[in-house]
Write a protein that holds these residues in place. Structure first.
Motif, PDB file in Angstrom:
ATOM      1  N   ASP A  63     -10.277   8.235   3.130  1.00  0.00           N
ATOM      2  CA  ASP A  63      -9.382   8.887   2.177  1.00  0.00           C
ATOM      3  C   ASP A  63      -9.400   8.096   0.871  1.00  0.00           C
ATOM      4  O   ASP A  63      -8.969   6.933   0.818  1.00  0.00           O
ATOM      5  CB  ASP A  63      -7.971   8.934   2.758  1.00  0.00           C
TER       6      ASP A  63
ATOM      7  N   HIS B  46     -14.099   0.876  -5.040  1.00  0.00           N
ATOM      8  CA  HIS B  46     -13.270   1.266  -3.896  1.00  0.00           C
ATOM      9  C   HIS B  46     -13.988   2.261  -2.988  1.00  0.00           C
ATOM     10  O   HIS B  46     -13.471   2.602  -1.921  1.00  0.00           O
ATOM     11  CB  HIS B  46     -11.926   1.836  -4.364  1.00  0.00           C
TER      12      HIS B  46
ATOM     13  N   ALA C  33      -7.726   8.201  -1.923  1.00  0.00           N
ATOM     14  CA  ALA C  33      -6.451   7.753  -2.488  1.00  0.00           C
ATOM     15  C   ALA C  33      -5.978   6.479  -1.802  1.00  0.00           C
ATOM     16  O   ALA C  33      -5.548   5.515  -2.450  1.00  0.00           O
ATOM     17  CB  ALA C  33      -5.404   8.855  -2.367  1.00  0.00           C
ATOM     18  N   ARG C  34      -6.060   6.448  -0.466  1.00  0.00           N
ATOM     19  CA  ARG C  34      -5.674   5.237   0.266  1.00  0.00           C
ATOM     20  C   ARG C  34      -6.647   4.102  -0.009  1.00  0.00           C
ATOM     21  O   ARG C  34      -6.244   2.944  -0.110  1.00  0.00           O
ATOM     22  CB  ARG C  34      -5.594   5.531   1.771  1.00  0.00           C
TER      23      ARG C  34
ATOM     24  N   GLU D 280      -6.838  -1.754  -5.070  1.00  0.00           N
ATOM     25  CA  GLU D 280      -6.033  -2.279  -6.175  1.00  0.00           C
ATOM     26  C   GLU D 280      -5.038  -3.320  -5.691  1.00  0.00           C
ATOM     27  O   GLU D 280      -4.777  -4.313  -6.389  1.00  0.00           O
ATOM     28  CB  GLU D 280      -5.329  -1.131  -6.887  1.00  0.00           C
ATOM     29  N   SER D 281      -4.512  -3.133  -4.499  1.00  0.00           N
ATOM     30  CA  SER D 281      -3.603  -4.129  -3.944  1.00  0.00           C
ATOM     31  C   SER D 281      -4.340  -5.435  -3.654  1.00  0.00           C
ATOM     32  O   SER D 281      -3.841  -6.525  -3.936  1.00  0.00           O
ATOM     33  CB  SER D 281      -2.962  -3.594  -2.660  1.00  0.00           C
TER      34      SER D 281
ATOM     35  N   ARG E 197      -8.358   3.582  -2.767  1.00  0.00           N
ATOM     36  CA  ARG E 197      -8.100   3.021  -4.095  1.00  0.00           C
ATOM     37  C   ARG E 197      -6.828   2.177  -4.097  1.00  0.00           C
ATOM     38  O   ARG E 197      -6.797   1.084  -4.680  1.00  0.00           O
ATOM     39  CB  ARG E 197      -7.988   4.133  -5.123  1.00  0.00           C
ATOM     40  N   ALA E 198      -5.790   2.659  -3.432  1.00  0.00           N
ATOM     41  CA  ALA E 198      -4.545   1.888  -3.358  1.00  0.00           C
ATOM     42  C   ALA E 198      -4.775   0.548  -2.662  1.00  0.00           C
ATOM     43  O   ALA E 198      -4.243  -0.489  -3.086  1.00  0.00           O
ATOM     44  CB  ALA E 198      -3.470   2.702  -2.639  1.00  0.00           C
TER      45      ALA E 198
ATOM     46  N   LEU F 208       0.854  -1.190   0.000  1.00  0.00           N
ATOM     47  CA  LEU F 208       0.000   0.000   0.000  1.00  0.00           C
ATOM     48  C   LEU F 208       0.883   1.230   0.000  1.00  0.00           C
ATOM     49  O   LEU F 208       1.594   1.489   0.981  1.00  0.00           O
ATOM     50  CB  LEU F 208      -0.915  -0.003   1.232  1.00  0.00           C
ATOM     51  N   LEU F 209       0.864   1.950  -1.113  1.00  0.00           N
ATOM     52  CA  LEU F 209       1.672   3.172  -1.231  1.00  0.00           C
ATOM     53  C   LEU F 209       3.113   2.905  -0.828  1.00  0.00           C
ATOM     54  O   LEU F 209       3.707   3.606  -0.001  1.00  0.00           O
ATOM     55  CB  LEU F 209       1.057   4.289  -0.383  1.00  0.00           C
ATOM     56  N   GLU F 210       3.668   1.822  -1.399  1.00  0.00           N
ATOM     57  CA  GLU F 210       5.069   1.416  -1.240  1.00  0.00           C
ATOM     58  C   GLU F 210       5.387   0.851   0.144  1.00  0.00           C
ATOM     59  O   GLU F 210       6.559   0.661   0.474  1.00  0.00           O
ATOM     60  CB  GLU F 210       6.027   2.571  -1.569  1.00  0.00           C
ATOM     61  N   HIS F 211       4.375   0.544   0.935  1.00  0.00           N
ATOM     62  CA  HIS F 211       4.604  -0.063   2.251  1.00  0.00           C
ATOM     63  C   HIS F 211       3.915  -1.426   2.306  1.00  0.00           C
ATOM     64  O   HIS F 211       2.773  -1.567   1.866  1.00  0.00           O
ATOM     65  CB  HIS F 211       4.064   0.828   3.372  1.00  0.00           C
TER      66      HIS F 211
END
Length: 608
Positions: free
Chosen positions: A174, A271, A176-177, A183-184, A179-180, A155-158
């Motif tokens: 949020d 999402h 953006a979070r 998608e993950s 959706r991330a 998630l967002l590179e973590h």
């Protein structure tokens, strides 16, 4: 060469064993002077061997569930137990003897007829005639599930766990979070398309060897239904609920657009919803200011998952059931251990003789109590079948979801304010018919039925029965989800992805996607009956606590296990066929309210 020899030997056995068994049967009849004695002897022998393999399989499944698949030796033991169970139930001896005895089935008592039919059904799903295909199917599905369990989510590179992904979708706003995270979660399917293709082929070929046209048709037979009968039942459910679903969909589109400060969409971006697959929408209610069970959440805030299960157990004891055995509490997982991926409650009857265990995730408050009531109910129904007149192989529900549905009926009653107050909880005089309560309940009931009976059922029917091309699967998945659920991915997703392959149930319980739809409808029909006929109350005002007549009613259905036909039993108890009439009537005030709120808003849920 070894494969040729193995297949040649299997062919010889396939031809020779029936003749040898026929001779044995004739000799047995001559010796015992009774066809029924021969059948009884076979069933007794089968049950003893079935117990050994069933217990080993369920124990292995429990071990994997308990550690989330982290122990590789546990996964290997599960694979071995699955192979051994399949080899037993699908043995040529069981295939031919069950076929032979079924030719004279009318001479037998109904219970023995059902035992033989069950033996024949299990054999058809794991036939030793194609044992290499059976082993490959089991191995393919096991490897896919292992891949999903061990998936590295980012998630967002973590790096994050799947449980954290699910928490973000349920709690955070949020976009953006969200959706991330979404998608993950679905990204895991991209590498599993070939596994799903192979699983589809192996499943179809396995049952085709025993006369079933496809795996979807084979699993429908478990309900005693043809595909056409099943589809008529499911289609009827979806049509009857469509007006209410359309109003809910319209309302949620506008409310979520307002919440996220986005334009109102025709199809809701997936999402935006509380669950990655768009199944349960009840988490939306508190986001938009509808918190009908806040008082109950407060009353239960200090109770752990185990304490919620103990509370649920006391409710069932008040109905006249015995307390769950101490082994249930010793062996169950009541509250998720760190690192476990599963978030869904589960009940296992390990040996068919009373070793019942449950997995209950770390959910709290009203949501946790509902989960606890469900697993305790399913466990109590399983224990009700442990009787001398119910053979081991039939100590299940009358269909795959029947025990869960019976537990669900009691859960509906137990969650009423009157029931909660009678059980000692400090809650008010009830808002059970309030719009916030009805909205939350509808989002938790109607939308999962649309997902299960619509999206999952249609997709699995198309891949197994219609054999649609794998290179169209992702496109077709989202077309179906749009039609039945009114949702869409955050952005177009072409065939580089295979989103349905990220859904565990397609590998864990293939061609069973419609189960939850049937479970929810059966549960609500039963609740409607007990509230009106036994508790003498409107559905919004029932009080189940201490009502032993309710317990007697549930026990009078559960105790038969699969020795009875589920549709016949429902007709006997309810007086009518399964329908959504009770659901539609219950939510009529909500429907009227939604019509007023949606005035001037164009519905965009596609037609069926």
């Amino acid at each position: 060469m070894m494969r040729i020899r193995k297949n040649l030997l299997r062919t010889i056995l396939t031809l020779a064993v029936p003749l040898l068994l026929a001779e044995r049967l004739v000799a047995g009849d001559a010796q015992d002077s009774s066809f029924r004695t021969a059948v009884t002897r076979y069933l007794s022998s089968y049950e003893a061997r079935y117990l050994v393999h069933h217990r080993a399989l369920e124990a292995a499944r429990w071990r994997v569930l308990a550690d989330g698949g982290a122990d590789r030796s546990a996964l290997q033991a599960l694979n071995e137990a699955e192979f051994a169970f399949a080899a037993f139930v699908g043995s040529i001896e069981n295939i031919e003897l069950s076929r032979t005895y079924l030719r004279r089935v009318k001479e037998l008592p109904e219970v023995e007829q059902r035992e033989l039919a069950r033996i024949s059904y299990l054999a058809a799903g794991s036939s030793d005639i194609v044992s290499d295909l059976v082993e490959q199917r089991l191995a393919t599905n096991a490897a896919a599930l292992d891949a999903l369990r061990s998936q590295n989510y980012v998630l967002l590179e973590h790096a994050v766990t799947r449980a954290e992904i699910d928490r973000i979708l349920w709690d955070e706003l949020d976009l953006a979070r969200r959706r991330a995270a979404w998608e993950s979660r679905f990204g895991a399917g991209r590498s599993l398309r070939e596994a799903l293709v192979r699983s589809r082929w192996l499943s179809n070929e396995t049952v085709r060897s025993m006369g079933s046209g496809d795996y979807f048709s084979y699993r429908a037979r478990d309900y005693g239904l043809s595909v056409q009968e099943l589809q008529r039942q499911i289609d009827g459910i979806l049509r009857e609920l469509r007006p209410l679903q359309t109003q809910l969909h319209t309302f949620v589109r506008y409310e979520l657009a307002r919440l996220y400060e986005m334009p109102v969409p025709d199809l809701i971006p997936a999402h935006w919803l509380p669950e990655y697959d768009g199944a349960d929408w009840s988490g939306i209610a508190p986001w938009i200011g509808f918190v009908p069970l806040a008082e109950l959440d407060l009353a239960l805030e200090s109770e752990s998952p185990r304490e919620l299960v103990e509370r649920a157990d006391r409710l069932w004891v008040s109905l006249g059931f015995d307390p769950l055995p101490s082994t249930f509490y010793e062996r169950s997982i009541l509250g998720t251990k760190t690192g476990l991926q599963s978030t869904a409650p589960a009940v296992r009857h390990i040996d068919g003789n009373g070793d019942v265990r449950a997995f209950v995730p770390s959910t709290f408050g009203a949501r946790g109590l509902r989960a606890a009531l469900g697993v305790v109910g399913e466990a109590q129904c399983a224990l009700s079948t442990v009787r001398p007149d119910v053979p081991l192989i039939l100590r299940t529900g009358a269909n795959r979801v029947f025990h869960a549905a019976l537990g669900g009926a009691v859960t509906h009653a137990a969650m009423r304010s009157r029931s909660l107050r009678s059980s000692g909880l400090a809650v008010g005089a009830g808002n059970d018919d309030s719009i916030p309560r009805l909205l939350s309940e509808a989002l938790a009931l109607v939308m999962p039925i649309a997902y299960s009976g619509g999206t999952l059922c249609r997709f699995e029917r198309e891949i197994y029965r219609d054999r649609i091309a794998p290179e169209t699967w992702n496109t077709r998945w989202w077309q179906i989800a749009g039609q039945y659920q009114g949702i869409a991915p955050p952005a177009p997703r072409d065939e580089r992805w295979c989103d349905p392959a990220a859904i565990e149930s397609l590998f864990r319980a293939p061609a069973e996607g419609y189960d939850r739809a049937l479970q929810e409808v059966i549960a609500f029909e039963l609740y409607d009956h007990v509230a009106r006929k036994l508790l003498d109350r409107d559905l919004h005002a029932a009080d189940a606590y201490g009502r032993t007549e309710l317990g007697e009613f549930i026990e009078s259905i559960a105790r038969f296990g699969a020795t009875v036909d589920w549709r016949t039993k429902l007709r006997q108890k309810l007086g009518y066929e399964l329908s959504t009439r009770a659901i539609v009537d219950y939510f009529a005030p909500l429907y009227d309210w939604l019509e007023r709120r949606n005035a001037g808003r164009a519905p965009t849920l596609p037609g069926l």
